[in-house]
Structure formats: structure tokens, C-alpha cells
Design an enzyme around this catalytic site. Structure first.
Site, PDB file in Angstrom:
ATOM      1  N   GLY A  47      57.537  59.892  22.872  1.00  0.00           N
ATOM      2  CA  GLY A  47      58.808  60.015  22.160  1.00  0.00           C
ATOM      3  C   GLY A  47      59.924  60.479  23.092  1.00  0.00           C
ATOM      4  O   GLY A  47      59.693  61.298  23.990  1.00  0.00           O
ATOM      5  N   GLN A  48      61.124  59.983  22.835  1.00  0.00           N
ATOM      6  CA  GLN A  48      62.276  60.390  23.656  1.00  0.00           C
ATOM      7  C   GLN A  48      62.701  61.831  23.386  1.00  0.00           C
ATOM      8  O   GLN A  48      63.381  62.456  24.184  1.00  0.00           O
ATOM      9  CB  GLN A  48      63.465  59.465  23.375  1.00  0.00           C
ATOM     10  CG  GLN A  48      64.606  59.677  24.363  1.00  0.00           C
ATOM     11  CD  GLN A  48      65.914  59.123  23.868  1.00  0.00           C
ATOM     12  OE1 GLN A  48      65.997  57.943  23.583  1.00  0.00           O
ATOM     13  NE2 GLN A  48      66.938  59.961  23.745  1.00  0.00           N
ATOM     14  N   HIS A  95      56.024  60.446  14.757  1.00  0.00           N
ATOM     15  CA  HIS A  95      54.742  59.934  15.245  1.00  0.00           C
ATOM     16  C   HIS A  95      54.468  58.572  14.606  1.00  0.00           C
ATOM     17  O   HIS A  95      53.921  57.670  15.248  1.00  0.00           O
ATOM     18  CB  HIS A  95      53.591  60.881  14.879  1.00  0.00           C
ATOM     19  CG  HIS A  95      53.673  62.235  15.522  1.00  0.00           C
ATOM     20  ND1 HIS A  95      53.958  63.384  14.821  1.00  0.00           N
ATOM     21  CD2 HIS A  95      53.498  62.619  16.811  1.00  0.00           C
ATOM     22  CE1 HIS A  95      53.947  64.424  15.641  1.00  0.00           C
ATOM     23  NE2 HIS A  95      53.682  63.987  16.853  1.00  0.00           N
ATOM     24  N   SER A 152      57.079  68.632  14.960  1.00  0.00           N
ATOM     25  CA  SER A 152      56.040  69.391  14.243  1.00  0.00           C
ATOM     26  C   SER A 152      56.468  70.839  14.053  1.00  0.00           C
ATOM     27  O   SER A 152      56.086  71.496  13.091  1.00  0.00           O
ATOM     28  CB  SER A 152      54.723  69.356  15.029  1.00  0.00           C
ATOM     29  OG  SER A 152      54.355  68.023  15.267  1.00  0.00           O
TER      30      SER A 152
END
Ligand code: PAF
Length: 294
Positions: free
Chosen positions: A162-163, A48, A201
Site C-alpha cells: 500500500g502507498q 487491504h 488497522s
């Protein structure tokens, strides 16, 4: 890692809890400057961080970096980890401040879904039914609906994704193109731990015994990518090798194969360009996904 953080003044990050509060603030921002937006569900990590820092580069001196934290109930299926999803809000605020975010929209579920759930939702189309969507029915409807709501609320110029969530960014780009949403989408590379595990996460769910084995997914994907680049073009052989390597580490494979990144269709015979290797596997109670663009 969090203990290394320098102390910061919490006042440097403006926190908004309601749509009205955010919109009042949004009106004070210069309309001709970029507003780069990073939506998250919190439980933040350096992946992030790279998105927030990239947002800072896009915003430049005159623009603004907005983030959101909202654990969106509508993208979790029954029996999934909504209730136990980590919510370390104070640490997240500290991290966002360190990374240079200027504002945070962090609504309660009642603010986003005042009458329990929306009657009108965004249909992700056929791309929402395959891969992650096949294992998690309704997931991408929930993602598309909440991201559409967030984009209408925040009104950014740029959206950063995000990829790692390859299918998510693919579907959200389609949604924005098909629904004429005037937002530029930027997909940023996946950040990895030292052993290659994609930052997520959900990695914090892994036990000490499971954690080293989780790296097998990226190891298998990288090995397959190297093989394809040096001429191994059999889709069947690539899928077989991926599944064998990941299974050997004690994970249960959901899918692991070569796909066309422009259609999300699996290659069945010869792998041609372009190609993305996508994998999802379960380790204990944790579902992990990763991908490598070849
Ligand atoms: O990738 C995520 O964290 C979530 O799916 C998103 C895009 C914030 C929507 O809830």
C-alpha cells in the site's frame, strides 16, 4: 461494515500454518502462472481489500492469490503496540474469502522465528534511519527481514504493497532491487474514509473524541498539495503550514514536510518535481502516518 458480509464457506480459503505445508501446496501451483502475494499483519480493512482484489486481477484466471497474516514482533520497538495489536483472525478470514483470496499463510511466531529471533537480519540501509526509522529504531530492519523471509517462503511473482506506508514500500523496493529478488512490486493507492482519513488497522485505537480530529492530517496534506500545484514552492512555508494545521487539530507532529520521493530527502528551499508530502503525528496514544504524492 463487517456485519454486511455475506456468509461464506471457510473452505474456499486454504489456510497454511507452517512453511512445510505452504511449500507442499506451492509445488502444486502451475509454475508459469502469476502468484500475487499480499502480506499483512491482519486487522484487515478495505485498504487491504483493494490490494487483494488487485492481486486477483494480476493473477487472472490461471494464477493464484496468496495472503499472509503475521504480527511480526521484530518490527515493533519496546513500548510499542505489539501486545495490543488487534488480532481478529476469524473476521479476517471471512474478509479475505469475500475479497477473493485463495490462500492464507498464517504462522505462529515460533514458526517464523524458531530460535527466538534471527541472528542474521536485513539491513535497510540509510533509508531505514530517517522519518519512521528515526522515531522507530529497528523498525525497518524488522520489516525487511520478515518480508525477505516471506518472499523466500511464498515464492510469489508479484508483491502488493500500500502507498500509505510510503517509506516501507520505498525501502522494500530498494531491498528487492539491491538483493536481486525476482519479484515485481506493485504499490496500490491509499484507500480513505469519507473524511479523508487513510484506512489503517491502527485507526481502531482512536476514541470517539479523537476520530474526527484524525482527518486533519489528510486535510493539511491535500491543502498543501493544492498550493504546490498552483505555484507555492517554498519548502519552509509548506512545512510550517502543514505543522500548524495538524497541530491546531490537537495532534503532536513528528514530521510533516515536502520530500523528494526518489531519495526521501526533505526539500529545504524550493520544492521541485517530483515531490511527496509525508506526515506523521500522534493523537493520544495512536501514531498516524499519511502521504500525498504531488
Ligand atoms: O505493512 C504491514 O502490514 C507490515 O509491515 C508487513 C509488510 C506485512 C510486514 O510485516
Amino acid at each position: 461494515m463487517h456485519t454486511m458480509l455475506k456468509p461464506v464457506s471457510p473452505s474456499s480459503l486454504k489456510i497454511f500454518r507452517t512453511v512445510v505445508q505452504w511449500r507442499d501446496f506451492r509445488r502444486t501451483l502451475p509454475p508459469d502462472q502469476p502468484l500475487a502475494f499480499v502480506p499483512t499483519m491482519g486487522a484487515l480493512h478495505e485498504g487491504h481489500g483493494s490490494l487483494v482484489k488487485l492481486a486477483g486481477e494480476i493473477a487472472g484466471g490461471g494464477g493464484h492469490v496468496c495472503t499472509s497474516i503475521f504480527v511480526n514482533p521484530t518490527q515493533f520497538g519496546p513500548g510499542e503496540d505489539f501486545a495490543r495489536y488487534p488480532r481478529p483472525f476469524a473476521t479476517d478470514v471471512e474478509l479475505l474469502t469475500q475479497w477473493g483470496a485463495q490462500s492464507l499463510f498464517a504462522p505462529e511466531p515460533e514458526e517464523m522465528y524458531p530460535r527466538s529471533g534471527p541472528a542474521v537480519t536485513v539491513d535497510p540501509g540509510p533509508y531505514g534511519a530517517v522519518l519512521e526509522g528515526a522515531s522507530r529504531p529497528g523498525h525497518f530492519r524488522g520489516v525487511c527481514t520478515v518480508v525477505a523471509k516471506l518472499l523466500h517462503i511464498i515464492a510469489p511473482t508479484h508483491l502488493l504493497l500500500g502507498q500509505k506506508d510510503f517509506q516501507q514500500q520505498f525501502i522494500l523496493k530498494k531491498m528487492m532491487a539491491d538483493l536481486n529478488m525476482p519479484v515485481q512490486v506493485i504499490t496500490a493507492p491509499t484507500l480513505r474514509e469519507a473524511d479523508g482519513l487513510a484506512m489503517s488497522s491502527r485507526n481502531r485505537y482512536l476514541s470517539a473524541n479523537e476520530r474526527p480530529r484524525a482527518a486533519a492530517i489528510y486535510a493539511a496534506l491535500s491543502q498543501a498539495a493544492t498550493g504546490i500545484r498552483s505555484g507555492s514552492r517554498s519548502a519552509e512555508a509548506v512545512a510550517w503550514q502543514l505543522q500548524k494545521t495538524i497541530t491546531a487539530a490537537g495532534l503532536t507532529v513528528d514530521y510533516a514536510a515536502a520530500y523528494d520521493p526518489t531519495t526521501l530527502e526533505p526539500y529545504v528551499q524550493e520544492i521541485t518535481n517530483p515531490c511527496v508530502l509525508l506526515a506523521a503525528a500522534r493523537l493520544g496514544s495512536t501514531r498516524l502516518i499519511d502521504n500525498v504524492i504531488v
